[in-house]
Design an enzyme around this catalytic site. Structure first.
Site, PDB file in Angstrom:
ATOM      1  N   ASP A   1       7.205   4.273   0.103  1.00  0.00           N
ATOM      2  CA  ASP A   1       6.583   3.270   0.964  1.00  0.00           C
ATOM      3  C   ASP A   1       7.631   2.433   1.683  1.00  0.00           C
ATOM      4  OD1 ASP A   1       4.310   4.246  -0.169  1.00  0.00           O
ATOM      5  OD2 ASP A   1       3.927   2.502  -1.453  1.00  0.00           O
TER       6      ASP A   1
ATOM      7  N   LYS B   1       2.493 -13.973   1.265  1.00  0.00           N
ATOM      8  CA  LYS B   1       2.590 -12.526   1.485  1.00  0.00           C
ATOM      9  C   LYS B   1       1.699 -12.019   2.616  1.00  0.00           C
ATOM     10  CE  LYS B   1       2.102  -7.975  -0.626  1.00  0.00           C
ATOM     11  NZ  LYS B   1       1.834  -7.188  -1.849  1.00  0.00           N
TER      12      LYS B   1
ATOM     13  N   ASP C   1       2.463   4.055   6.610  1.00  0.00           N
ATOM     14  CA  ASP C   1       3.881   3.876   6.278  1.00  0.00           C
ATOM     15  C   ASP C   1       4.160   4.249   4.819  1.00  0.00           C
ATOM     16  OD1 ASP C   1       2.531   1.797   5.121  1.00  0.00           O
ATOM     17  OD2 ASP C   1       3.931   0.230   5.710  1.00  0.00           O
TER      18      ASP C   1
END
Length: 1292
Positions: free
Chosen positions: A893, A962, A1136
C-alpha cells in the site's frame, strides 16, 4: 442615445446568439482585394453583414420525442447543410465533434433495430429514410442500410435479386456506396438459395474478396464451407484466421493438428492424481457426471441435451477414472482443489486448457440465461412447498416470487399482444376515449421495444430489478420510482441485446466443423472487422426506458401480494390475507419531493433473512473465462454483454473524446494495463468462507457481519400527557432506532448478496473484467462481488495460480499478516518478529477459528488476518515451509498516495520524506507528523491564553487529524474538514456545549500545518484550481448553440486533459437540461445527455485538483500493471494497493518504484499548461478592469465606431463574432486574408498590447472580453524523484 447604450453595456447583458454569428461567418463571400481598399473597409463589410444576420435562419427539425407512428406517417423533414454541420464540444483544437442531431439519430437507430427485429420491414424502411437527412456524415448511411439489408435478407420470401435491386435504388437515391459487408450480405443470400454465389464472388478482386469472406457473422460457417469447397477458391482468397477451416473443408488438416486442438489432459490414459489427505484416497464411484455439472453457479441450469457439454463431460470421464470425489447428490465439483493436487506444469496447463473450453459454454449461459436460471430456482422452491401443503407465511421468498411471476405473466402477455396489434396496424384510433387515446399514445412510444423480449423474461427481469434496488438512493425499505422505471427499461434492453449477440454468435458455429474447440478459440479471440459507424447508437432513449419500465412496474405493483396473518379484533380468531408487496407513494428527501416505491415489511425481512437467499441474481457476475481483451473503446470485457472502456453516465462528450482517442491508437497502454488485470485468475477462499458462513447463520452481530433485526428496538411509549420536551426526545430516539434498523437491514442485504455469489463460485476459476472511470481509475465491472470490497470481502479471494514462497516470500507472508493485524508502522524486520512471536497464536487461530478469544479476532482487519493464518499453518506443516505453494495475494500500500504524487509534483523535500518518497530506516507516519505540527501551533497559542488552544492542548492525536490529512489532497472543503474534526473531538464535550467553534479552530490549524509541510504541492493545487476556474468561465468564439435564457454568455468548455497514457479525461460536470417524461406511474424528469449545456463552473473548479491527482495514481497503477504483466506476475490492485504472490513482492516493488519515477521524470504541470494553451487558444474570458484605464477608453471607442455602422447597441455575440472573423483570417494560408485580419480592430484585439495582470485604477467596474491566458506554473522544489527507487517504505 447610442453612446449611453454603449456606456451601460455590461457582460451580464451580453446576448450570446453565436449560432447566428457563426452562420454569418460562413455565408460571407470571400473578400479579395483587386485594388487597395480604404482603411476599415473590410471591418465595415463584416459589420454590415452582421446587421442582417437574422435573415434566413430556420429552425432545425427534431424527431427524438416522436413515436414511431408519428415518424412513419410523415415525410422526412428538410435539413440544410448548415443545420447538419458537425459541432465541436469544448474546443476546436481537438478533432472531436458532435452531431446536432445525435439524439434524433440515436432514437431512429434504436427504432430501426426494434422494427427490424420484429420483422416490420415496411415501417423500418420509413425509419431508414428519416435517418439519412439527419446524418452529419452522409457516407455513414451505409451502416444503417446494411442493418436493414441483413435482416430483410433473412425473410424467406426475399430473393437475392430483390436485395440487389433494393440496393441499386438506395444507391441512386442517396448516392451511397456499398462496402464489403454489403457484398457479404448479398453473397450470403446467394448461398442460402443455392444461387450462382461463386459467379457473384468472382466480380470482385482478390483483396476485396478476402475481406468479404471474413464476415463470419453474416455468411455463417456453413456458408463459408460451401464457398471453400468450390475448386475455384484458393488459399490466396482466404482470410488468414480462416485458413484452418479452409484446410478442413479440403481435408488438408492432418491428424496431428486436429488432436492438438483437443484438451489433451482429459484424453490422457494416466490416472489423475487424488487430493492429498490424512486418510487414504478414495476411488471415485462416478467421476464428472451430469449430476455434478447441473450444480453450476447460483443454480444456473445446464441443459442435459447440450451436445457440446456432453462431449466435454465424456472427455473428462475418459481421462479421470479415479478422483477423490464420491457420488453425492448435493456435491459440487471443486475445480480448485483438484487443480492444486496436480503435480506438474504440464498437467496444470492441460487442465487449464480443458477447463477453459468447458467454461466457455457455462460463461455463455451465465451471461445470457440469467433470467431463466432465476425463474427455475423460484419454480423449484414453489413446487417443493406445494408438495408439503399450502405456502407457509413469511417463508420461502423464492416461492413467493414464482407466485408473482405466475400472476404477472398473463398481463404482460396481453400487453405484448396489444403492442403487436398496434405495430401490425390492427388498432384504430377512432372511437377511443380520451384516456384510451393517452394509453394508445404511450404504447406508440414503447410498442416496438416491448415485443423484442419474451414476456416470460420481462416478468423475471422486472421482479429482479425492483428487489435489487431495495434501500437505494437514500430510500429506506424502497427505491426512487424514477430510478426503478429506468432500471427496468434498461434491464429489458440488456436482455434483448444479449440475446441478439447470442444469435449472431450461433451463426458463426457449425456442427459440421470437426475441430470445434479450435474453431471456438479462433472466434473468441477474433477481432471484429466490422467498421464502426460513428453515427450509430442503438441505445434506447430514456423516454422508452421510462414508459416501458412504467408499464411493467405498474403491472407488478398490481399483482404482487404478500401473505399476512392477523387477528380478528372482535372474535379473536386468527385470520390470513394478503397485502401488496410494493406500493407507490411520495416522500421528501433533502427538501425535494420524490416519488418512491416501498416494499412490504415482510419482504424486507426476508431479503435480510438468516439464510443466504439466492432469490436475487445479478446480471454482471465474475467470469468463468478470461475477459475479452480490450482493443477498442467499446470492445472488451464480457463475452456477450457490451461494456465500454470508460464507465460514464450519459456523457456524450466523454464518449466522443474516447472514440477519437481509440481511433487514433492512443489508448494501447490503457488497454494493456486493463488486460493484465483481467487475465488474473482468482478463486474463493473456502476455509475463510466456511468460518464466515457459521457466524453469518447465527444471525448475531460479529465483527463486520451485521445482525438480523426482525423488528427495531423502539423506545418505551410515553404517556399521553408527556411534556413537549419528552415528546421531542422520544421522536428523536424513535427516528434513531428506525434509522439504525434500516441501516442494519441494508448492510445485511448487501453482505448477503456478496456471500451468496461467493458461495456460487466456490471451487471455480474466476476472472474480473475491468474498465475505468473518466479519470482512468480501474474498477471491476462486476459490481456486487469483487476484491474492492471491505475486509470480509477481500478475505475471500485467492489467486488461482500458486507459487512456491521461498525464503523471501515466507517473510512477505509474515509481513502481510503484521500489516493486516495493525502492525504496519514498524520497520519490516520488526513486523516479521511480531509474527514469529505470535506464530503459535496464528496456528491456533487456523486450528480453532471459532474460539471465543481467538487471536485473529483482535486484528485490525480480522478476516484477512484469518486467511493468512490458514496459509501459514499449512506452510509450517511442511518440513520446509519455504516450499509451500501460496495462493494468497500480498498487498503493498502507498502512504497517502495522493500526497505522494503532490510531493513529487511540487518537489517538496520535507513532505516527500513524510510520505516515504525518501529512503529511511523506519516508515514515516505523515498523519502523526501533521499532528505534531498542529500540537506545536496549539501549544504556542495556549501559552498566550487562547481558550480554544488551552482546551484542545492535550487532545491532539493522530486519529484526530488523519481523515482531514487524507482528504485534503482530494479537495475537502473547510466545512467538510470541520465536520471530520468535530466527529473526532465530540466525545470531549457534554451535550450542552457547542463543539463547532472548537472544530473550526482546530481545522484551521490542521490546514495550515498541511500547507506548511506541502508548500509546493499546495501551490500546484492552487494553480490547478485557478486554471479550472478560467476554463469553466471562458467563452468560446465558435459557440454555436442558442443563447442562455438570462442573456449571459454561455460557458461551454469542460476541463479536459490527457493522461501520460493517452486517456482523454473530460470532467462531466454540466448544468443538465431536464426533460419531463409522463408515465402511467408518475411523471419523471431526466437529463439530456446529448446537449452541450453550460458547464457547472463551481464543480469544474473544485473537482479538478483531486481528479488530476486521481488520474496520476491511475496512470501509475496501469503502468505498473503492464510492467508486471510483461514479467509474468499475477497482479491486482485496489487503487493505491497493489497485490501479487508472496514470492513476487520484491519484483513488483521494483516495478512500482520504477514506474513512479518514470511517470514523474517530466514536468507534468508544465505539460498540462502547454496542453491547456493549445486546447483553449480560441477562448475568451471576462475580466473587470478600472473604468478609467486607457484600455477601457480604447474599447469604448471601438464599440462606439461599431455602433454607428450597426445602428444598434453592441452585444457580446457581436464582439465574439468579429473576433472569430479576425482569427479566421489571421490563421488562413491566404496572404490577402492574413493582411485583412491584421488590419481588423476588435474589442479583443486592442487588449493584446496591455499587461492585463498589472492593470490598476480607481475602480474595477468595466468588464471586457480578453484572450484566455493561464498563470505561470509554480516553481518546483529540490526533490530528486530518483530517490524513490531506494525507498523501502514508499509502498509497503
Amino acid at each position: 442615445m447610442l453612446s449611453r447604450n454603449v456606456a451601460c453595456l455590461k457582460v451580464a447583458k451580453f446576448r450570446c446568439d453565436i449560432q447566428k454569428s457563426v452562420a454569418s461567418v460562413r455565408c460571407l463571400t470571400t473578400i479579395t482585394a483587386s485594388q487597395p481598399q480604404p482603411s476599415g473597409y473590410h471591418m465595415h463589410q463584416f459589420l454590415e453583414h452582421l446587421k442582417h444576420q437574422d435573415q434566413g435562419m430556420t429552425r432545425a427539425p427534431s424527431v427524438h420525442s416522436k413515436t414511431f407512428a408519428e415518424i412513419v406517417e410523415n415525410e422526412p423533414e428538410h435539413v440544410t447543410e448548415e443545420q447538419r454541420r458537425l459541432r465541436v464540444w469544448s474546443s476546436d483544437y481537438d478533432p472531436v465533434t458532435r452531431s446536432p442531431f445525435a439524439k434524433d439519430v440515436s432514437h431512429l437507430q434504436s427504432l430501426l433495430e426494434a422494427l427490424l427485429t420484429s420483422k416490420n420491414f415496411e415501417r423500418a424502411h420509413k425509419i431508414l429514410e428519416a435517418i439519412h437527412p439527419l446524418l452529419s456524415q452522409p457516407e455513414t448511411f451505409i451502416f444503417s442500410v446494411n442493418k436493414y439489408l441483413q435482416t430483410w435478407s433473412q425473410d424467406p420470401t426475399v430473393h437475392y435479386s430483390d436485395l440487389e435491386e433494393f440496393f441499386s435504388r438506395i444507391e441512386q437515391r442517396y448516392d451511397v456506396m456499398p462496402n464489403e459487408r454489403t457484398y457479404a450480405i448479398i453473397l450470403a443470400k446467394y448461398i442460402a438459395e443455392d444461387g450462382p454465389y461463386i459467379s457473384y464472388l468472382s466480380r470482385f478482386p482478390k483483396s476485396k474478396k478476402t475481406i468479404i469472406l471474413s464476415y463470419i457473422d453474416v455468411i455463417g460457417v456453413e456458408g463459408l464451407m460451401k464457398v471453400f469447397a468450390d475448386p475455384s477458391i484458393t488459399m490466396e482468397d482466404i482470410p488468414e484466421d480462416l485458413e484452418n477451416l479452409f484446410r478442413e473443408v479440403r481435408n488438408e488438416l492432418n491428424q496431428e493438428e486436429k488432436l492438438s486442438a483437443e484438451p489433451e489432459y482429459f484424453k490422457d490414459d494416466t490416472e489423475a492424481p487424488t487430493i492429498d489427505k490424512d486418510a487414504d484416497s478414495l476411488r471415485a464411484v462416478d467421476s464428472f457426471g451430469l449430476k455434478i455439472i447441473r450444480h453450476t453457479l447460483l443454480g444456473l441450469k445446464e441443459e442435459a441435451d447440450s451436445k457440446e457439454i456432453a462431449a466435454i463431460i465424456n472427455e473428462m470421464e475418459e481421462g479421470l477414472e479415479e478422483t477423490s470425489f464420491a457420488e453425492n447428490e448435493t456435491s459440487k465439483l471443486d475445480f480448485f482443489k483438484l487443480y492444486k493436487s496436480l503435480k506438474t506444469d504440464s498437467q496444470r496447463a492441460k487442465f487449464n486448457s480443458g477447463l477453459h473450453q468447458f467454461n466457455l459454454t457455462r460463461q455463455r449461459r451465465l451471461e445470457i440465461r440469467g433470467a431463466d436460471g432465476a425463474k427455475e430456482k423460484w419454480k423449484h422452491e414453489f413446487e417443493e412447498m406445494q408438495k408439503r401443503g399450502a405456502l407457509p407465511l413469511n417463508k420461502g421468498l423464492n416461492a413467493q416470487l414464482f407466485q408473482w411471476y405466475k400472476n404477472l405473466l398473463p398481463y404482460v402477455k396481453k400487453e405484448a399482444e396489444m403492442c403487436h396489434n398496434l405495430l401490425d396496424g390492427k388498432v384504430s384510433k377512432g372511437g377511443l376515449s380520451a384516456d384510451e387515446k393517452k394509453l394508445y399514445k404511450d404504447r406508440e412510444h414503447y410498442a416496438p421495444y416491448f415485443v423484442l423480449v419474451p414476456p416470460e423474461k420481462m416478468c423475471v427481469i422486472t421482479i429482479l430489478e425492483l428487489l435489487k434496488l431495495n434501500s437505494t438512493g437514500g430510500i429506506v425499505d424502497g427505491m426512487r420510482a424514477a430510478r426503478a422505471l429506468i432500471s427496468v427499461g434498461k434491464a429489458v434492453e440488456l436482455e434483448h441485446k444479449s440475446q441478439s449477440l447470442l444469435k449472431s454468435e450461433m451463426k458463426a458455429f457449425s456442427k459440421k466443423v470437426k475441430s470445434t474447440k479450435q474453431w471456438k478459440r479462433i472466434l473468441s479471440n477474433k477481432k471484429s472487422n466490422y467498421i464502426e459507424n460513428p453515427d450509430e447508437s442503438t441505445d434506447w432513449s430514456y423516454t422508452v426506458y421510462a414508459k416501458l419500465g412504467a408499464v411493467l412496474t405498474n403491472l407488478l405493483l398490481f399483482v404482487a401480494k404478500v401473505p399476512v396473518k392477523g387477528q380478528n379484533p372482535s372474535t379473536g380468531k386468527s385470520i390470513t390475507g394478503s397485502q401488496p408487496a410494493f406500493f407507490h407513494t411520495y416522500q421528501f428527501l433533502n427538501g425535494q419531493k420524490l416519488g418512491v416505491i416501498k416494499l412490504h415489511k415482510e419482504i424486507v425481512k426476508q431479503l435480510a433473512g438468516r439464510s443466504m437467499s439466492n432469490c436475487v441474481q445479478p446480471q454482471l457476475l465474475p467470469m468463468l473465462v478470461a475477459p475479452r481483451e480490450w482493443n477498442s473503446y467499446n470492445d472488451g470485457g464480457y463475452l456477450y454483454s457490451r461494456s465500454t472502456l470508460v464507465r460514464i453516465k450519459d456523457s456524450a462528450e466523454t464518449t466522443a473524446y474516447l472514440r477519437k482517442a481509440s481511433d487514433l491508437g492512443n489508448l494501447e497502454e490503457v488497454y494493456d494495463g486493463l488486460n493484465v488485470l483481467g487475465r488474473t485468475a482468482w478463486t474463493v477462499n473456502a476455509d475463510v468462507f466456511a468460518v464466515i458462513t457459521k457466524y453469518w447463520n447465527s444471525g448475531e452481530e460479529f465483527l463486520d457481519i451485521p445482525p438480523v433485526m426482525d423488528e427495531p428496538k423502539l423506545p418505551e411509549p410515553l404517556p399521553v400527557d408527556a411534556e413537549p420536551a419528552q415528546k421531542f426526545e422520544y421522536q428523536r430516539k424513535l427516528r434513531s432506532a428506525l434509522n439504525e434498523a434500516a441501516s442494519l437491514r441494508s448492510q445485511r442485504c448487501d453482505t448477503n448478496y456478496k456471500l451468496e455469489i461467493a458461495r456460487g463460485f466456490l471451487g471455480e476459476k474466476v476472472f474480473f473484467p475491468h474498465n475505468v472511470d473518466f479519470r482512468g481509475r480501474a474498477y471491476p465491472i462486476s459490481p456486487h462481488f469483487n476484491h474492492l470490497g471491505n475486509d470480509l470481502t477481500r478475505s475471500l479471494f485467492l489467486f488461482w495460480e500458486g507459487k512456491e514462497v521461498g525464503e523471501r516470500g515466507l517473510e512477505w507472508l509474515k509481513i502481510h499478516l503484521a500489516n493486516v493485524y495493525g502492525v504496519d508502522k514498524a520497520p519490516l524486520h520488526e513486523r516479521i518478529e511480531f509474527v514469529n512471536d505470535n506464530l503459535e497464536n496464528a496456528f491456533e487461530s487456523a486450528r480453532n477459528p471459532y474460539a471465543e478469544d481467538a487471536w485473529w479476532k483482535k486484528a485490525e482487519k480480522p478476516w484477512q488476518a484469518l486467511g493468512v493464518c490458514f496459509e501459514l499453518a499449512e506452510a509450517y506443516k511442511l518440513e520446509d515451509p519455504t516450499k509451500f505453494v501460496s495462493h494468497i495475494p500480498i498487498h503493498q500500500d502507498g502512504t497517502c498516495n495522493g500526497l505522494q504524487h503532490y510531493a513529487a509534483l511540487g518537489g517538496d523535500v520535507e513532505g516527500a520524506k513524510q510520505v516515504n518518497l525518501i529512503p529511511a530506516e523506519r516508515p514515516q507516519d505523515v498523519y502523526k507528523f501533521v499532528a505534531s505540527l498542529v500540537q506545536k501551533r496549539i501549544d504556542a497559542e495556549a501559552e498566550e491564553g487562547n481558550k480554544y488552544a488551552v482546551f484542545l492542548q492535550d487532545k491532539i492525536t493522530r486519529k484526530v487529524v488523519k481523515q482531514t490529512v487524507m482528504t485534503n489532497v482530494y479537495g475537502v472543503t473547510f466545512v467538510g474538514a470541520t465536520a471530520q474534526i468535530k466527529k473526532q473531538i465530540d466525545h470531549h464535550f457534554s451535550g450542552d456545549e457547542d463543539v463547532s467553534d472548537y472544530a473550526r479552530y482546530l481545522t484551521m490549524h490542521v490546514f495550515d500545518s498541511i500547507r506548511e509541510l506541502f508548500e509546493g504541492a499546495h501551490l500546484i493545487q492552487d494553480w490547478l484550481g485557478d486554471a479550472a476556474k478560467r476554463i469553466s468561465k471562458s467563452v468560446r468564439i465558435d459557440y454555436e448553440d442558442a443563447k442562455s435564457n438570462d442573456g449571459k454568455p454561455n460557458h461551454l468548455s469542460s476541463v479536459i486533459w490527457t493522461t501520460p497514457l493517452g486517456l482523454p479525461c473530460v470532467q462531466p460536470y454540466r448544468v443538465s437540461k431536464s426533460q419531463l417524461i409522463k408515465t402511467n406511474l408518475q411523471d419523471i424528469s431526466i437529463s439530456d445527455p446529448f446537449s452541450a449545456s453550460q458547464v457547472d463552473a463551481r464543480k469544474q473548479q473544485a473537482a479538478f485538483p483531486p481528479n488530476f491527482v486521481h488520474s496520476l495514481d491511475a496512470t501509475h497503477m496501469l503502468m505498473t500493471a503492464k510492467a508486471c504483466g510483461e514479467a509474468d506476475l499475477s497482479f491486482a490492485s485496489v487503487h493505491d494497493s497493489y497485490w501479487t504472490h508472496a514470492a513476487d513482492v520484491d519484483h513488483m516493488n521494483k516495478e512500482i518504484r520504477n514506474q513512479f519515477v518514470k511517470l514523474h521524470s517530466s514536468n507534468l504541470i508544465q505539460e498540462l499548461k502547454d496542453e491547456f494553451e493549445k486546447r483553449y487558444r480560441n477562448c475568451l474570458q471576462v475580466i473587470s478592469i478600472p473604468g478609467d484605464h486607457p484600455l477601457a477608453k480604447e474599447i469604448k471607442e471601438v464599440r462606439r465606431n461599431n455602433v454607428k455602422i450597426l445602428g444598434r447597441a453592441m452585444t457580446a455575440a457581436d464582439e465574439i463574432y468579429l473576433e472569430k472573423t479576425r482569427l479566421e483570417h489571421l490563421y488562413s494560408e491566404d496572404l490577402e486574408k492574413i493582411k485583412i485580419g491584421k488590419e481588423m480592430v476588435t474589442t479583443v484585439s486592442v487588449t493584446e498590447k496591455y499587461d492585463l495582470n498589472s492593470l490598476t485604477g480607481s475602480t474595477k467596474n468595466f468588464q471586457i472580453l480578453v484572450p484566455l491566458k493561464f498563470p505561470d506554473i509554480p516553481s518546483k522544489g529540490d526533490l530528486d524523484v530518483e530517490v524513490v527507487k531506494d525507498s523501502p517504505y514508499f509502498f509497503s
